[in-house]
Design an enzyme around this catalytic site. Structure first.
Site, PDB file in Angstrom:
ATOM      1  N   CYS A  50       0.859  -1.184   0.000  1.00 38.99           N
ATOM      2  CA  CYS A  50       0.000   0.000   0.000  1.00 38.99           C
ATOM      3  C   CYS A  50       0.897   1.237   0.000  1.00 38.99           C
ATOM      4  CB  CYS A  50      -0.899   0.013   1.230  1.00 38.99           C
ATOM      5  SG  CYS A  50      -1.846   1.556   1.390  1.00 38.99           S
ATOM      6  N   ASP A  57      -0.249  -5.945   0.570  1.00 36.26           N
ATOM      7  CA  ASP A  57      -1.536  -6.325   0.007  1.00 36.26           C
ATOM      8  C   ASP A  57      -1.370  -7.693  -0.637  1.00 36.26           C
ATOM      9  OD1 ASP A  57      -2.939  -3.952   0.627  1.00 36.26           O
ATOM     10  OD2 ASP A  57      -2.081  -2.951  -1.119  1.00 36.26           O
ATOM     11  N   LEU A  74       4.885 -17.565 -19.924  1.00 37.88           N
ATOM     12  CA  LEU A  74       4.544 -17.622 -18.504  1.00 37.88           C
ATOM     13  C   LEU A  74       5.700 -17.319 -17.549  1.00 37.88           C
ATOM     14  CD1 LEU A  74       2.018 -20.584 -18.448  1.00 37.88           C
ATOM     15  CD2 LEU A  74       1.579 -18.129 -18.538  1.00 37.88           C
TER      16      LEU A  74
END
EC number: 1.7.1.13
Length: 132
Positions: A50, A57, A74
């Site tokens: 944050c 978070d 990926l």
């Protein structure tokens, strides 16, 4: 009359813009061999910071897209997502930034990025961004 955003609790433009232009690893691609199918990639270990509180978070990022000429590679996507770990960025900005970077990397027919974030303080957020 212009609309001014109201900020509370000391939030400011610096917090609001945090992370949206930070350098992140490139998402690599490979040539698509087929047309007309969809890919869903679920990343259940997303973390960021944050920008106001510095607290972590946690969430799941889901990328759902229809490839055109290129598909997302990926391993490079994993390195890209891991780069958020120490980045100060709001949920809304991270979801939109991921969408922007996915679209830049592979120019899909369409794409949707959903962020499902862990509950904090009794609230859970789900953010969704779409292209086009």
């Amino acid at each position: 009359m212009t609309r001014r955003s109201k900020t509370k609790l000391g939030y400011n433009d610096r917090h609001a813009k945090s992370g949206i232009t930070a350098p992140l690893p490139d998402i690599e691609t490979f040539p698509n061999q087929y047309k007309g199918y969809e890919i869903t990639i679920e990343i259940p270990e997303y973390t960021a910071i944050c920008p106001k509180t510095g607290l972590p978070d946690f969430g799941t990022i889901t990328i759902h897209y229809m490839p055109d000429k290129d598909c997302l590679e990926l391993k490079s996507l994993k390195m890209y997502i891991h780069a958020y770990r120490n980045l100060g960025i709001f949920y809304e900005n991270s979801v939109n930034r991921v969408l922007q970077d996915v679209v830049t990397a592979c120019r899909p027919v369409w794409a949707k990025v959903t962020g499902t974030f862990a509950a904090r303080g009794g609230l859970r957020s789900v953010i969704e961004a779409r292209y086009p």
